[in-house]
Design a protein around this motif. Structure first.
Motif, short mmCIF file in Angstrom:
data_model
loop_
_atom_site.label_atom_id
_atom_site.label_comp_id
_atom_site.label_asym_id
_atom_site.label_seq_id
_atom_site.Cartn_x
_atom_site.Cartn_y
_atom_site.Cartn_z
N PRO A 36 5.86 12.21 2.77
CA PRO A 36 5.10 13.12 3.63
C PRO A 36 4.45 14.26 2.86
O PRO A 36 3.45 14.82 3.29
N SER A 37 5.02 14.61 1.70
CA SER A 37 4.44 15.71 0.91
C SER A 37 3.47 15.20 -0.16
O SER A 37 2.89 15.99 -0.89
N ALA B 144 -1.87 15.57 2.12
CA ALA B 144 -1.83 16.53 3.23
C ALA B 144 -1.48 15.87 4.57
O ALA B 144 -1.04 16.54 5.50
N ALA C 129 0.86 14.44 6.90
CA ALA C 129 2.31 14.64 6.86
C ALA C 129 3.12 13.61 7.66
O ALA C 129 4.33 13.50 7.46
N HIS C 130 2.47 12.87 8.55
CA HIS C 130 3.23 12.17 9.60
C HIS C 130 3.62 10.75 9.20
O HIS C 130 3.36 9.78 9.92
N ARG C 131 4.25 10.66 8.06
CA ARG C 131 4.57 9.33 7.51
C ARG C 131 5.69 8.64 8.27
O ARG C 131 5.87 7.42 8.15
N TYR D 12 -0.91 19.46 11.00
CA TYR D 12 -0.63 19.45 9.56
C TYR D 12 0.87 19.45 9.25
O TYR D 12 1.27 19.29 8.09
N GLY D 13 1.67 19.65 10.27
CA GLY D 13 3.12 19.51 10.15
C GLY D 13 3.69 20.32 9.01
O GLY D 13 3.32 21.48 8.77
N ALA D 14 4.60 19.68 8.25
CA ALA D 14 5.32 20.38 7.17
C ALA D 14 4.39 20.81 6.04
O ALA D 14 4.78 21.61 5.20
N ASN D 15 3.18 20.29 6.00
CA ASN D 15 2.25 20.65 4.92
C ASN D 15 1.38 21.85 5.25
O ASN D 15 0.52 22.24 4.44
N TYR D 16 1.59 22.44 6.42
CA TYR D 16 0.71 23.53 6.85
C TYR D 16 0.72 24.72 5.88
O TYR D 16 -0.33 25.27 5.54
#
Ligand SMILES: Cc1cc2nc3c(=O)[nH]c(=O)nc-3n(C[C@H](O)[C@H](O)[C@H](O)COP(=O)(O)OP(=O)(O)OC[C@H]3O[C@@H](n4cnc5c(N)ncnc54)[C@H](O)[C@@H]3O)c2cc1C
Length: 450
Positions: A350-351, A354, A356-358, A416-420
């Motif tokens: 996911p990282s 960009a 994130a929703h793997r 953008y989830g955790a990558n925001y």
């Protein structure tokens, strides 16, 4: 501004009042009515650089039109300098390198038409009219996603005009941080003039769908869940619900398999055995035909409203909510689709990009459309109701490419989830004045840290 713009341009300049301006200011979603200050029909990189620099100097926002299919209407914007990339149509295939370079105004239909004769494909979306720019910069999934990943996972490099008006090449060697951001949040970072993709050999394909009357919705949902549970990456199956204002409502499972026909027939047998489908058209199929089947399915010029979720699994509760709402929809041109994700897309961290929703095994897009003379309020409410009731069963993330015009800051964060946080830092570095703001926008001017 207009005189200064016109002075340095090779392409055309369209201003309010002209018939071409009226046509070009509109995108696919007719519910969104935008009036740019000016539309620049960019002829080359020099035009894009010139327009970006002038807009930046004058504090005007830059909007970018690739294929014009933004749900939220971001391919046009009030008071903006709209850069129309429809002249960036060059497609250069190098079969020996299994690569293609395509202009930022190319559509997926044009890409498939160019690459398929070489028996090669760049994984993209299903709809031939959608732009390769918008779809790829937001992630991008379709027929080959479970085999070869998202469109952005197959991106090798882009040529980009940045917020300073410079033309730069961005890839793993040149600005890997920016390359990371472009693969999932790209519209925030510049004007992409060309995209270089990895190509894959097109396998033998077998595809089709079974359709049933709406009353079988619940059973077919469970069949779809059971069917998708045991599949390899070579098979993809979407579930759909279609209500028509003037026509019967139905549900369907559309599926494709990459492999020999005898193998596909064995895999698809449970779908075809269930009850007696009103339609069953599974057959060997070309990659081009899969895309051509979508021609005209989502015409330009109608009002549209979409909401979406990602789902980690299809829980009993999620299937109940979907069936209950599907059976309740009335008097609406309504379409909901459960998209089958996972496979190669899920094997990227996911990282790593960009996007994130793997961990989303499925996506659901819930949509309604109407003619502009109709009142859309009831249709929109039905979409919102299904979406709302699915929240407890969803991942909390949303696909950036399905975000609508009613997005809040919470929606942007969910996209953008955790990558925001990393994206916000990069946006502050690359586009501190938010020149590229007509997108699912990471606002660099928001106060505080993420
Ligand atoms: C009918 C329909 C079918 C769809 N099917 C799929 C599907 O199968 N799979 C899927 O993943 N998605 C699908 N989508 C969603 C689609 O990926 C997004 O709507 C996408 O943003 C459209 O890109 P575009 O270039 O056509 O749109 P535009 O309106 O031109 O642009 C959309 C956004 O991308 C930016 N952008 C576009 N091109 C560039 C560029 N060259 N440089 C910089 N920024 C750019 C724009 O500024 C805007 O913010 C579908 C959408 C529709 C309406």
């Amino acid at each position: 501004m207009l005189n200064q713009l016109a002075a340095g341009l090779r392409g055309g300049l369209l201003t309010p009042g002209s018939a071409v301006y009226e046509r070009k200011r509109r995108g696919w979603n007719a519910a969104i009515d935008q009036r740019p200050r000016v539309i620049v029909e960019c002829a080359d990189a020099g035009d894009v650089r010139h327009a970006v620099r002038l807009a930046a100097a004058q504090g005007a926002g830059v909007a970018v039109r690739g294929g014009g299919h933004s749900i939220a209407g971001h391919g046009s914007a009030d008071h903006s300098v709209l850069l129309d990339l429809s002249r960036f149509k060059k497609i250069l295939i190098t079969p020996d390198e299994q690569a293609v370079v395509a202009g930022g105004g190319v559509t997926w239909g044009e890409m498939v038409a160019a690459t398929a004769p070489h028996r090669l494909a760049a994984p993209g979306g299903f709809n031939p009219d959608v732009g390769i720019g918008g779809l790829t910069l937001g992630g991008g999934y379709g027929a080959l996603t479970r085999l070869h990943g998202l469109a952005c996972d197959n991106l090798i490099a882009v040529e980009l005009v940045n917020a300073q008006g410079e033309l730069v090449t961005v890839d793993e060697q040149h600005d890997p941080d920016l390359f990371w951001a472009l693969r999932g949040a790209g519209a925030n970072f510049g004007v992409v003039l060309s995209l270089r993709f990895k190509l894959h050999s097109i396998p033998a394909l077998y595809a089709g769908h079974v359709a049933h009357s709406l009353r079988r919705c619940r059973d077919l949902l469970h069949l779809h869940r059971d069917f998708t549970a045991g599949l390899s990456d070579a098979t993809t199956a979407y579930f759909g619900i279609r209500h028509q204002r003037r026509g019967p409502a139905y549900v369907f499972i559309a599926a494709l398999h990459a492999g020999p026909a005898h193998e596909a027939e064995r895999i698809f047998a449970p779908l075809r055995r269930y009850a007696t489908p009103a339609i069953d058209d599974f057959a060997p199929c070309s990659y081009t035909a899969i895309h051509q089947a979508n021609i005209g399915a989502f015409p330009t010029g109608l009002g549209n409203y979409w909401r979406a979720h990602f789902l980690r699994r299809l829980s009993d509760a999620a299937l109940d909510v979907i069936a209950e709402h599907a059976l309740r929809v009335q008097d609406t041109d309504f379409y909901a689709v459960i998209e089958h994700l996972g496979g190669a897309m899920a094997r990227v961290a996911p990282s790593a990009t960009a996007f994130a929703h793997r961990d989303a095994a499925f996506g659901i897009a819930i949509t309604a459309r109407w003619r502009l003379e109709e009142d859309p309020a009831a249709a929109i409410r039905q979409v919102q109701a299904m979406h709302q009731d699915l929240i407890p069963e969803a991942s909390g993330g949303v696909y950036v490419n399905y975000v609508g015009a009613d997005a809040t800051l919470a929606t942007v964060r969910a996209a953008y989830g955790a990558n925001y946080g990393r994206l916000l830092a990069l946006k502050r570095r690359h586009d501190p004045a938010n020149l590229f703001r007509h997108n699912v926008n990471i606002d660099p001017l928001q106060s505080g840290s993420p």
